[in-house]
Design a protein around this motif. Structure first.
Motif, PDB file in Angstrom:
ATOM      1  N   SER A  10       0.911  -1.414   0.502  1.00  0.00           N
ATOM      2  CA  SER A  10       0.133  -0.337  -0.094  1.00  0.00           C
ATOM      3  C   SER A  10       1.162   1.681  -0.114  1.00  0.00           C
ATOM      4  CB  SER A  10      -1.101   0.264   0.818  1.00  0.00           C
ATOM      5  OG  SER A  10      -0.207   0.447   2.221  1.00  0.00           O
ATOM      6  N   CYS A  11       0.099   2.345   0.216  1.00  0.00           N
ATOM      7  CA  CYS A  11       0.588   3.786  -0.287  1.00  0.00           C
ATOM      8  C   CYS A  11       1.865   4.287  -0.799  1.00  0.00           C
ATOM      9  CB  CYS A  11       1.019   4.071   1.239  1.00  0.00           C
ATOM     10  SG  CYS A  11      -0.354   3.868   2.799  1.00  0.00           S
ATOM     11  N   ALA A  12       1.967   3.965  -2.237  1.00  0.00           N
ATOM     12  CA  ALA A  12       3.058   4.243  -3.635  1.00  0.00           C
ATOM     13  C   ALA A  12       3.297   5.814  -3.218  1.00  0.00           C
ATOM     14  CB  ALA A  12       3.138   3.490  -4.471  1.00  0.00           C
ATOM     15  N   GLY A  38      -4.601   0.431  -1.478  1.00  0.00           N
ATOM     16  CA  GLY A  38      -4.926   1.499  -1.293  1.00  0.00           C
ATOM     17  C   GLY A  38      -4.042   2.366  -1.266  1.00  0.00           C
ATOM     18  N   ASP A  39      -4.466   3.731  -1.470  1.00  0.00           N
ATOM     19  CA  ASP A  39      -3.153   5.129  -1.856  1.00  0.00           C
ATOM     20  C   ASP A  39      -2.156   4.775  -3.231  1.00  0.00           C
ATOM     21  OD1 ASP A  39      -4.587   5.800   0.301  1.00  0.00           O
ATOM     22  OD2 ASP A  39      -2.523   6.184   1.572  1.00  0.00           O
ATOM     23  N   TYR A  40      -2.852   3.917  -3.773  1.00  0.00           N
ATOM     24  CA  TYR A  40      -1.676   3.322  -4.910  1.00  0.00           C
ATOM     25  C   TYR A  40      -1.181   4.366  -5.916  1.00  0.00           C
ATOM     26  CZ  TYR A  40      -1.802   0.886 -10.013  1.00  0.00           C
ATOM     27  OH  TYR A  40      -0.846   0.373 -11.013  1.00  0.00           O
ATOM     28  N   ILE A  41      -2.185   5.777  -5.478  1.00  0.00           N
ATOM     29  CA  ILE A  41      -1.078   6.913  -6.638  1.00  0.00           C
ATOM     30  C   ILE A  41      -1.972   7.998  -4.721  1.00  0.00           C
ATOM     31  CG2 ILE A  41      -2.353   6.781  -9.114  1.00  0.00           C
ATOM     32  CD1 ILE A  41      -4.032   8.879  -8.400  1.00  0.00           C
ATOM     33  N   TYR A  42      -1.650   9.474  -4.861  1.00  0.00           N
ATOM     34  CA  TYR A  42      -1.481  10.215  -4.135  1.00  0.00           C
ATOM     35  C   TYR A  42      -1.657  11.528  -4.941  1.00  0.00           C
ATOM     36  CZ  TYR A  42      -0.130   7.897   0.163  1.00  0.00           C
ATOM     37  OH  TYR A  42       0.445   6.983   1.207  1.00  0.00           O
ATOM     38  N   GLU A  43      -2.715  12.192  -4.569  1.00  0.00           N
ATOM     39  CA  GLU A  43      -3.573  13.186  -5.001  1.00  0.00           C
ATOM     40  C   GLU A  43      -2.669  14.856  -4.636  1.00  0.00           C
ATOM     41  OE1 GLU A  43      -4.204  13.334  -1.855  1.00  0.00           O
ATOM     42  OE2 GLU A  43      -5.177  14.335  -1.052  1.00  0.00           O
ATOM     43  N   ASP A 105      -8.176   6.363   0.630  1.00  0.00           N
ATOM     44  CA  ASP A 105      -8.423   8.033   1.219  1.00  0.00           C
ATOM     45  C   ASP A 105      -7.740   8.785  -0.044  1.00  0.00           C
ATOM     46  OD1 ASP A 105      -6.217   7.824   2.336  1.00  0.00           O
ATOM     47  OD2 ASP A 105      -6.010   9.625   3.202  1.00  0.00           O
ATOM     48  N   HIS A 106      -6.767   8.326  -0.610  1.00  0.00           N
ATOM     49  CA  HIS A 106      -5.776   9.377  -1.341  1.00  0.00           C
ATOM     50  C   HIS A 106      -5.988   8.992  -3.037  1.00  0.00           C
ATOM     51  CE1 HIS A 106      -3.059  11.373   1.665  1.00  0.00           C
ATOM     52  NE2 HIS A 106      -2.917  10.019   1.953  1.00  0.00           N
ATOM     53  N   GLU A 107      -7.088   8.075  -3.510  1.00  0.00           N
ATOM     54  CA  GLU A 107      -6.863   7.550  -4.669  1.00  0.00           C
ATOM     55  C   GLU A 107      -8.497   9.144  -4.582  1.00  0.00           C
ATOM     56  OE1 GLU A 107      -6.361   5.240  -2.758  1.00  0.00           O
ATOM     57  OE2 GLU A 107      -5.939   4.120  -3.831  1.00  0.00           O
ATOM     58  N   GLY A 323      -3.033  -1.786   5.656  1.00  0.00           N
ATOM     59  CA  GLY A 323      -2.402  -1.275   5.315  1.00  0.00           C
ATOM     60  C   GLY A 323      -2.093   0.240   5.525  1.00  0.00           C
ATOM     61  N   ASP A 324      -2.689   1.486   4.730  1.00  0.00           N
ATOM     62  CA  ASP A 324      -2.618   3.073   5.365  1.00  0.00           C
ATOM     63  C   ASP A 324      -1.499   3.816   6.466  1.00  0.00           C
ATOM     64  OD1 ASP A 324      -4.304   4.950   6.047  1.00  0.00           O
ATOM     65  OD2 ASP A 324      -4.650   4.622   7.945  1.00  0.00           O
ATOM     66  N   THR A 325      -1.009   3.116   6.963  1.00  0.00           N
ATOM     67  CA  THR A 325      -0.615   3.795   8.239  1.00  0.00           C
ATOM     68  C   THR A 325       1.354   4.568   7.902  1.00  0.00           C
ATOM     69  OG1 THR A 325       0.382   1.695   9.377  1.00  0.00           O
ATOM     70  CG2 THR A 325      -1.461   2.461  10.386  1.00  0.00           C
ATOM     71  N   HIS A 326       1.934   3.200   6.775  1.00  0.00           N
ATOM     72  CA  HIS A 326       3.203   3.406   6.514  1.00  0.00           C
ATOM     73  C   HIS A 326       3.836   2.840   7.507  1.00  0.00           C
ATOM     74  CE1 HIS A 326       1.261   6.961   4.673  1.00  0.00           C
ATOM     75  NE2 HIS A 326       1.100   6.244   3.802  1.00  0.00           N
ATOM     76  N   ASN A 327       3.161   2.064   8.248  1.00  0.00           N
ATOM     77  CA  ASN A 327       4.190   0.788   9.096  1.00  0.00           C
ATOM     78  C   ASN A 327       4.237  -0.389   8.941  1.00  0.00           C
ATOM     79  OD1 ASN A 327       4.060   3.821  10.757  1.00  0.00           O
ATOM     80  ND2 ASN A 327       6.247   3.324   9.946  1.00  0.00           N
ATOM     81  N   SER A 351       7.268   3.690  -0.639  1.00  0.00           N
ATOM     82  CA  SER A 351       7.664   4.727   0.346  1.00  0.00           C
ATOM     83  C   SER A 351       7.051   5.748   0.746  1.00  0.00           C
ATOM     84  CB  SER A 351       7.783   5.592  -1.803  1.00  0.00           C
ATOM     85  OG  SER A 351       6.963   5.854  -2.360  1.00  0.00           O
ATOM     86  N   SER A 352       5.186   5.646   0.696  1.00  0.00           N
ATOM     87  CA  SER A 352       5.641   7.229   2.068  1.00  0.00           C
ATOM     88  C   SER A 352       5.484   6.916   3.514  1.00  0.00           C
ATOM     89  CB  SER A 352       3.473   7.280   2.051  1.00  0.00           C
ATOM     90  OG  SER A 352       3.306   7.136   0.997  1.00  0.00           O
ATOM     91  N   PRO A 353       6.480   8.001   4.465  1.00  0.00           N
ATOM     92  CA  PRO A 353       7.451   8.296   5.290  1.00  0.00           C
ATOM     93  C   PRO A 353       6.045   7.764   6.570  1.00  0.00           C
ATOM     94  CG  PRO A 353       6.393  10.942   4.298  1.00  0.00           C
ATOM     95  CD  PRO A 353       6.134   9.485   3.252  1.00  0.00           C
TER      96      PRO A 353
HETATM   97 FE   LIG Z   1      -1.292   6.744   2.507  1.00  0.00          FE
END
Ligand SMILES: [Fe+2]
Length: 440
Positions: A10-12, A38-43, A105-107, A323-327, A351-353
């Motif tokens: 998740s979260c690229a 999810g968060d395949y993309i960010y807005e 969410d970021h989609e 996913g979602d939390t980046h951790n 890749s998201s921090p």
């Molecule tokens: Fe994310």
């Protein structure tokens, strides 16, 4: 079917770094499917002051001028997927393994709920229009369609892997979610107004999946005869309660002194767990606790109880993917009465921090925070708060097992797997086996 093996990602975030994690997943020859939570993309745009984009120019990961903006309209969301699909690592992964996907969410926009998002303001037009256009672009580019004739957004569905795994994919984000609660509305001069907060966060009117999806999930769990009932979904389900004084610091983004406070509280918790004596004041400091993340299931406690209660009543083996939390995390899932129901495996981001950047932790503070949070959050069994990576989940009749892998950097194409920090947890089926274990 003897075994099923999923890679979970998740979260690229494109401007944040290279998709080394996708590259690593694509090297594997043992996967049945990639599950993208999810968060395949960010807005966001890739401007240096945009979320996670400070290194974008150095890394040559800025967006082309015609798409370097916050996505609001269909044509811009559409184009963003095209830019992502130009990434060689993502292309390679798509060429090797099929994807099962859900959005987060970021989609659409950060911290979205059914009728709005933290990253949407009235100057950006009607939110409903933005959401439908964003979801349309997702359907155009991703291997998924609405599951009902006439629906523009329903995506909850089940994938059946023999009689071993039923993977129920959920939308916790855009379909039925009430607006997130905000701690800033519950702080008083003397701290958190716990009574009012507890009443609101536990309200039976508060929805996450929404009535229709919740009914479908309960029925699906009821019909299923598979050994493992797996929820593929976005947000953490585990109870992540932390001392209220820490939450005040986090909610007000006052990170100075946070590592020291975390260390002190963890030390008190350690004494308590070892059966030592604490003063009344010390006990109150660690026992006055509340959920850390109100955007997660912790902010929607009634529906969590309904889902866990259904699994308990049906005597199902429940594994939740998040996913979602980046951790990376692993949680024992317990109902409000403390009954062990199932487990949760959560993947780090591509890749998201993560939390290390959000809490402004450095060096030794990272290991200290991991240890502290691990002690303070009772149901939490494993965490990695500072590395990007992916998770492989393997199901057999005997066990469900998660293996986490982390890359040492996303800021260079020259990277390695940090094998010292790879980790595993497993769980066995049956009423006696539903606790997390650490495989030998
Ligand atoms: Fe994310």
């Amino acid at each position: 079917m003897d075994s099923v093996r999923l890679a979970v990602v998740s979260c690229a975030n494109y401007p944040a770094g290279y998709f080394n994690v996708y590259r690593e997943v694509s090297k594997r020859e043992d996967l049945d499917v990639v599950v993208n939570l999810g968060d395949y993309i960010y807005e966001y745009s890739s401007a240096a002051d945009s979320y996670a984009a400070a290194d974008a120019a150095t890394l040559n990961r800025t967006f082309p001028a015609d798409n370097d903006l916050e996505l609001i309209r269909l044509k811009d969301y559409r184009r963003r997927y095209g830019i992502y699909r130009d990434d060689a690592d993502l292309q390679t992964l798509h060429s090797k393994v099929p994807f099962i996907v859900v959005w987060d969410d970021h989609e659409v926009a950060n911290d979205a709920w059914e009728n709005g998002a933290a990253n949407h303001n009235t100057g950006e037009g009607d939110y409903g229009t933005r959401k439908l256009e964003a979801l349309q672009a997702y359907f155009e580019w991703m291997p998924i369609r609405p599951v009902f004739e006439g629906s523009d957004e329903a995506i909850f569905r089940t994938f059946r892997f023999g009689n071993l795994v039923d993977l129920h994919m959920l939308d916790t984000r855009h379909m039925g979610r009430d607006e997130q609660l905000d701690y800033l509305d519950y702080f008083t001069a003397t701290g958190l107004d716990q009574a009012r907060f507890t009443a609101d966060v536990g309200s039976t009117n508060r929805t996450l999946l929404g009535a229709e999806q919740l009914l479908w999930l309960r029925a699906s769990l009821g019909y299923s005869t598979a050994t493992w009932q797996v929820l593929g979904q976005q947000i953490l389900m585990g109870r992540m309660n932390l001392p209220a004084e820490l939450l005040v610091k986090i909610a007000t983004e006052d990170f100075d002194g946070l590592p020291a406070m975390l260390g002190e509280l963890a030390q008190l918790k350690g004494i308590q767990l070892a059966g030592g004596t604490l003063t009344q004041e010390e006990s109150a400091r660690i026992n006055t606790a509340a959920p850390y993340n109100l955007d997660a299931w912790d902010g929607y406690q009634y529906e969590r109880e309904v889902v866990l209660g259904t699994a308990k009543q049906l005597n199902k083996n429940l594994v939740v993917l998040a996913g979602d939390t980046h951790n990376a995390w692993a949680n024992n899932l317990k109902d409000k009465d403390g009954h062990q129901i199932g487990v949760e495996f959560a993947t780090a981001s591509v890749s998201s921090p993560g939390l290390e950047e959000y809490l402004e932790l450095q060096g030794d503070q990272i290991a200290g925070a991991e240890q502290g949070i691990g002690l303070l959050a009772d149901d939490l069994d494993y965490l990695n708060i500072n590395q990007r990576g992916y998770m492989v989940v393997t199901f057999t009749a005997e066990e469900a097992r998660a293996d986490w892998y982390f890359v040492d950097t996303v800021k260079s194409r020259d990277y390695a797997i940090d094998t010292a920090r790879s980790a595993s947890r497993s769980v066995r089926p049956g009423a006696d086996g539903r606790y997390l274990e650490t495989p030998a």
